[in-house]
Design an enzyme around this catalytic site. Structure first.
Site, PDB file in Angstrom:
ATOM      1  N   CYS A 144       0.840  -1.202   0.000  1.00  0.00           N
ATOM      2  CA  CYS A 144       0.000   0.000   0.000  1.00  0.00           C
ATOM      3  C   CYS A 144       0.867   1.241   0.000  1.00  0.00           C
ATOM      4  CB  CYS A 144      -0.935  -0.021   1.201  1.00  0.00           C
ATOM      5  SG  CYS A 144      -1.935   1.480   1.354  1.00  0.00           S
ATOM      6  N   CYS A 195      -4.356  -0.487   0.153  1.00  0.00           N
ATOM      7  CA  CYS A 195      -4.959  -1.595   0.900  1.00  0.00           C
ATOM      8  C   CYS A 195      -6.448  -1.318   1.066  1.00  0.00           C
ATOM      9  CB  CYS A 195      -4.281  -1.779   2.245  1.00  0.00           C
ATOM     10  SG  CYS A 195      -4.513  -0.374   3.360  1.00  0.00           S
ATOM     11  N   CYS A 212      -7.304   1.618   3.624  1.00  0.00           N
ATOM     12  CA  CYS A 212      -7.112   2.974   3.099  1.00  0.00           C
ATOM     13  C   CYS A 212      -8.146   3.296   2.021  1.00  0.00           C
ATOM     14  CB  CYS A 212      -5.700   3.129   2.543  1.00  0.00           C
ATOM     15  SG  CYS A 212      -4.396   2.994   3.817  1.00  0.00           S
ATOM     16  N   SER A 226      23.776  -7.307  68.241  1.00  0.00           N
ATOM     17  CA  SER A 226      24.711  -8.173  68.958  1.00  0.00           C
ATOM     18  C   SER A 226      24.256  -8.365  70.393  1.00  0.00           C
ATOM     19  CB  SER A 226      26.120  -7.566  68.933  1.00  0.00           C
ATOM     20  OG  SER A 226      26.123  -6.275  69.510  1.00  0.00           O
ATOM     21  N   LYS A 283      21.896 -11.285  81.414  1.00  0.00           N
ATOM     22  CA  LYS A 283      22.172  -9.877  81.683  1.00  0.00           C
ATOM     23  C   LYS A 283      21.499  -8.966  80.663  1.00  0.00           C
ATOM     24  CE  LYS A 283      26.586 -10.398  84.089  1.00  0.00           C
ATOM     25  NZ  LYS A 283      28.015  -9.993  84.121  1.00  0.00           N
ATOM     26  N   GLU A 284      21.276  -9.493  79.471  1.00  0.00           N
ATOM     27  CA  GLU A 284      20.570  -8.761  78.413  1.00  0.00           C
ATOM     28  C   GLU A 284      19.276  -9.520  78.129  1.00  0.00           C
ATOM     29  OE1 GLU A 284      24.497  -7.141  76.013  1.00  0.00           O
ATOM     30  OE2 GLU A 284      23.674  -9.104  75.530  1.00  0.00           O
ATOM     31  N   ASP A 336      26.746 -14.198  70.726  1.00  0.00           N
ATOM     32  CA  ASP A 336      28.127 -14.550  71.042  1.00  0.00           C
ATOM     33  C   ASP A 336      28.232 -15.421  72.284  1.00  0.00           C
ATOM     34  OD1 ASP A 336      30.408 -14.084  69.531  1.00  0.00           O
ATOM     35  OD2 ASP A 336      31.277 -12.751  71.037  1.00  0.00           O
ATOM     36  N   ASP A 339      22.947  -1.990  69.348  1.00  0.00           N
ATOM     37  CA  ASP A 339      23.039  -2.840  70.525  1.00  0.00           C
ATOM     38  C   ASP A 339      21.687  -3.498  70.746  1.00  0.00           C
ATOM     39  OD1 ASP A 339      25.663  -2.205  70.898  1.00  0.00           O
ATOM     40  OD2 ASP A 339      25.295  -0.704  72.453  1.00  0.00           O
ATOM     41  N   ASP A 343      34.711   0.862  68.912  1.00  0.00           N
ATOM     42  CA  ASP A 343      34.025   1.877  68.119  1.00  0.00           C
ATOM     43  C   ASP A 343      34.921   3.078  67.841  1.00  0.00           C
ATOM     44  OD1 ASP A 343      34.092   2.533  70.763  1.00  0.00           O
ATOM     45  OD2 ASP A 343      31.952   2.799  71.013  1.00  0.00           O
TER      46      ASP A 343
END
Length: 989
Positions: A9, A28, A31, A272, A278-279, A308, A474, A688
């Site tokens: 086309c 075509c 068109c 850690s 204790k923690e 640890d 911590d 640190d």
């Protein structure tokens, strides 16, 4: 018709047929229908009717046959070009398309021999004008259709304005420096200079006017005062250029997006813990829960918990925490609650309904609180079970022995609880990765305490996730601001700021401190004054927690752009704050660059080998160059080369856990640079300070970030004994650094990358414990003066009075102006001054002697974990008295000065009116000491305002000693009696 040579086309390039029988003009069906709808029924080339029979059909047939036979190659070539043109998008250059169509028209015209006679006045073919006109109309129609569609899909004006604003924000800086107002800073600096001048004149007077009647006391006082002046200079001048900073989290989101498609960098959290007794596990669990619920894309967050102590209690509590997180995390994100640690959220005494608009919030909050209380009961049951260790050791639920029954001899352990392969939350969403890590420990291997545990986490995380940034906390510091990670990324991911930033440090804030902050646990002067001053230099020091690291900086690399070198070896304060020319590379970096050149040449030589695999070649090069620094793990070494993070593509996912176990083995760090140049640095219990100092020496800078809502909060030891032991550990670490090769007095001069005022601050950090020696001597002087009747200062002249008044006034004005620009209260400042004396005459003194004994005798210093408060009573730990030898020196000084005051007044009563004048100066001196030790005295009294038995015994003992000394001195004997006695002594009566 395409098979017979008719091209595609002429308008759109699709498959076509001959619309015009007269000239075989190809169109075509689409068109052709469009032309018919618009009323065009004539051929654009010859002007004939579409579909009309050819008047010269035979001739036309001959011509078409000629086209098929003689010009098939030409038609094929044109067909190729037109097909290519048809594949161009609508956004491509229209000129190219027009030129292709013109070529097609000319080719067909020359072949058919029709239409060449139909020209307009300018000689241009009429069919060509019609084709171009038709094409323009078609394009205009398509353009209008696209415009209408775009208008229909366009967002409202308000949204367009917001999009434009977001686009503008995306290119704005993510943070900015807010300088202190000149109205506040200029007078402050002027008073500092004035105080320095007055201090020099004061020392001149003190040295040139000795007290010969009390020469020993005078000499001691002068030495102490000179040391205090030197200590003040070390502390004061690093605060010369304080600054504030402001972040723009909205701009960060606009630039990098949010959600799953976000461009934000991944972050690995490190938590850690050592001893769960204790923690408490509940405190650690709250920290982990607050991390898992942060306001950040879940696929970019990983939480690594280092145990640890290899305690099964920690492991089991973490398993319970992972299960509870499936409910807690979606609840936090749905209702945007703060803080996201459940223990502290539910204990808030605030209106929790404020700003909440969801009708279901109250019901879900009540249910969540009930779930959390049930979770706490399960954790408490685990803690109760762990109080008594079985003789045969702990047994896991599957019946196998717990591998960590011996905390000093056990294999490495890793367990992934949540993440890509773990359970999702109850809303079906992915959760951040949660990993339990316990490194291997064997007898005969150095483990380097917390620093060694952190380095193990660095390697494990590099193998499993390898985020470019690391944020360590911590176990008792929870995330108080869910946007804390975004706050850090405003610096790290800002191209104009983050290139040379090794870490972003947040201030420490604490819960559970008494209102008066008796023992200066908040440490406000350090975090709100000193750290702001350092931020104006090369950055704040690393304080061990609440810090976001750039992973490459931990690997021992220098910054991309090196800082300025000073013009001379001696640099003044003004040149320390100003940028200079680019520095030359140090010898170490030149050596590293030469090694890289050698590696490049090695790569070139290896490439010459035929059939040499690329992956094997890269692994061989990595092993040759990096195994002496990073250890014998090819996966980890390859991860260190990825500046933007991510797991290496060559890594096999099925073997990553095995590789992670390998990098936490006890012998992995032997003969490597770990702890020396890489990771957390060994050699001090305060790793640190040492780690941050090494980074600053390499030329990195750090950032101090103080968001309006504190990023992290922790618990502080409000008990006197625990607080002093904490200060003892910090001071001991400073003494260890002072006696090591990393002392700032002589380390780090090679590259000239550490600014002089920054070095001055580090010198102050490691020298301050030695102030305890002159401080104790100075605190004893007033009591000695009161007991002996002598004084350290001669009779004051008018000039001397001016110098003394000038010094006192400059000290007061400096403090007031410092409070003015920093914004802290006078009570915080006074508590800091009091605890400086309390810690100086107790913990700092013990730290000095322990550090010296460690250096001389090689005695190792035991790392004592500070116990976290678990008393249900508010401030219950504050009143608990725990006797320790650290309390002996301040108790002795306190009793000595009290006895001295009593002795001074007794002597004045017996000596007459003339002795009251000198007495006031001595009593004021003694009361200055007692006022500074007053919080310590309250700590000794306890909750019921009763002195413990041990203190009573000490007081009686010391009072007896000084009473005997007092009798020996005989202060009640008058001067005339003394003269008579001395005269009689010269004669033999």
């Amino acid at each position: 018709m395409m098979e017979s040579g008719v091209p595609p086309c002429a308008a759109c390039g699709d498959d076509a047929h001959a619309a015009c029988r007269a000239c075989s003009y190809a169109l075509c069906k689409a068109c052709l229908d469009e032309d018919a709808a618009e009323g065009r029924t004539t051929c654009a080339r010859c002007g004939g009717e579409y579909g009309a029979p050819d008047p010269a059909h035979g001739q036309g047939a001959v011509v078409e046959e000629e086209v098929e036979e003689s010009h098939e190659p030409a038609a094929g070539g044109v067909r190729e070009r037109v097909t290519m043109a048809s594949q161009l998008s609508d956004h491509q250059d229209e000129g190219v398309h027009a030129r292709t169509m013109s070529t097609h028209a000319r080719t067909i015209s020359s072949v058919s021999g029709v239409g060449s006679e139909l020209n307009d006045e300018s000689g241009k073919p009429i069919w060509k004008n019609r084709v171009e006109s038709w094409k323009e109309k078609k394009k205009e129609k398509k353009a209008s259709a696209k415009k209408a569609a775009a208008k229909a899909q366009a967002p409202p004006v308000e949204e367009q304005i917001m999009d434009e604003k977001d686009l503008t924000d995306a290119y704005e800086p993510l943070s900015r420096i807010i300088p202190i107002s000149k109205n506040k800073l200029t007078p402050y600096r002027a008073v500092i200079i004035m105080r320095l001048v007055v201090l020099g004149l004061f020392f001149h007077y003190r040295i040139t006017n000795p007290v010969y009647s009390a020469f020993g006391l005078w000499m001691t006082s002068v030495i102490c005062e000179i040391w205090f002046g030197f200590s003040w200079i070390l502390d004061q001048f690093p605060k010369w250029c304080p600054i504030n900073r402001e972040t723009y989290v909205d701009r960060l989101i606009a630039r990098y997006g949010d959600g799953e498609d976000s461009g934000l960098a991944p972050v690995d959290f490190f938590v850690s813990t050592v001893d769960p007794l204790k923690e408490p596990p509940l405190i650690t669990a709250n920290t982990v829960l607050s991390i898992l619920a942060v306001d950040y894309p879940v696929e970019k967050i990983s939480c690594y918990v280092s145990d640890d102590g290899s305690a099964m209690l920690t492991f089991e509590s973490l398993a319970e925490t992972a299960e509870f997180a499936r409910r807690w995390v979606p609840f936090c994100k749905k209702y945007s609650i703060e803080p996201r640690a459940p223990e502290f959220y539910f204990s808030q005494k605030i209106d929790y309904l404020k700003d909440k608009i969801h009708p279901s919030f109250v019901k879900e909050r009540r249910a969540m609180k009930r779930d959390y209380e049930e979770y706490k009961v399960r954790i408490n049951a685990l803690v109760a079970k762990a109080q008594k260790t079985p003789e045969e050791g702990w047994i896991m639920q599957d019946g196998t022995p717990w591998p960590g029954n011996n905390p000093r001899d056990h294999p490495g352990m890793i367990q992934v609880f949540l993440g890509e392969t773990g359970a999702r939350d109850f809303d079906g969403n992915e959760l951040p990765r949660l990993v339990y890590v316990s490194r291997e420990k064997r007898p005969g291997y150095q483990h380097h305490k917390k620093a060694g545990a952190m380095n193990a986490l660095v390697r494990v995380s590099a193998v499993l996730t390898n985020a470019p940034y690391i944020l360590n906390l911590d176990c008792d510091h929870y995330v108080n601001n869910s946007k804390a990670v975004r706050e850090a990324m405003c610096f790290m991911m800002d191209p104009s700021v983050g290139r040379d930033v090794c870490y972003v440090q947040f201030p420490q804030r604490f819960d559970g401190i008494d209102r008066s902050d008796r023992y200066a646990n908040r440490n406000v002067v350090f975090f709100d004054v000193n750290m702001k001053g350092l931020d104006g230099l090369q950055g704040p020091v690393y304080v061990g927690t609440g810090c976001c690291f750039y992973r490459q900086a931990l690997y021992g690399y220098g910054p991309p752009s090196l800082p300025a070198l000073p013009k001379s070896s001696v640099c003044s304060w003004c040149c320390c704050c100003c940028p200079k020319k680019k520095a030359e590379k140090s010898e170490k970096e030149m050596h590293r660059d030469s090694r890289r050149e050698d590696l490049e040449s090695a790569i070139f030589n290896l490439r010459e080998i035929d059939n040499y695999d690329e992956y094997e070649r890269s692994m061989l090069i990595s092993q040759m160059s990096f195994e002496k620094s990073f250890g014998l793990s090819s996966v980890f070494i390859e991860s260190t080369l990825m500046e933007n993070g991510g797991v290496p593509e060559s890594a096999n996912p099925s073997t990553l856990i095995k590789e992670a176990i390998h990098v936490i083995s006890c012998g992995y760090e032997e003969k490597t640079e770990w702890g020396k140049e890489i990771g957390w640095i060994y050699g001090s219990v305060t790793e640190d300070i040492l780690t941050g100092f090494k980074m600053h020496c390499r030329g990195w800078r750090s950032i101090y970030c103080m968001p309006i809502r504190p990023a992290f909060k922790g618990s502080a030891p409000i008990n006197l004994s625990d607080r002093l032991h904490q200060v003892l550990r910090w001071a001991l670490g400073s003494v260890e650094i002072f006696l090591s090769r990393h002392c700032p007095l002589w380390y780090g001069y090679g590259g000239g990358r550490l600014k002089w005022l920054q070095r001055l601050s580090y010198i102050n950090t490691i020298v301050y414990p030695f102030t305890s020696l002159p401080l104790i001597a100075y605190c004893c002087l007033p009591a000695i003066c009161l007991l002996t009747g002598k004084f350290i200062i001669p009779t004051l002249s008018n000039a001397a009075t001016i110098w003394f008044l000038g010094l006192f006034i400059s000290i007061i004005v400096t403090s007031v102006l410092e409070l003015r620009w920093s914004g802290i209260g006078i009570e915080d400042w006074w508590r800091n001054e009091q605890f400086w004396v309390i810690g100086g005459v107790s913990a700092h003194l013990f730290a000095v002697f322990q550090g010296i004994l460690k250096m001389i005798a090689g005695l190792d210093t035991n790392f004592t974990v500070t116990a976290k408060a678990t008393d249900d009573t508010e401030f219950g730990e504050l009143y608990v008295f725990k006797w320790t030898t650290v309390l002996i020196p301040p108790t002795s000084i306190l009793v000595l000065n009290l006895v001295g005051v009593v002795a001074g007044f007794s002597d004045a009563l017996n000596s007459g009116y003339e002795s009251w004048g000198p007495l006031f100066g001595k009593v004021f001196f003694a009361m200055w000491v007692i006022m500074h030790l007053y919080p310590f005295l309250k700590g000794l009294m306890g909750r019921q305002n009763r002195t413990p038995t041990i203190v009573v015994l000490w007081s009686v003992l010391l009072a007896s000693v000084f009473s005997l000394l007092w009798v020996k001195i005989d202060p009640f004997i008058g001067s005339s009696e003394t003269t008579t006695t001395n005269s009689c002594a010269n004669f033999d009566c």
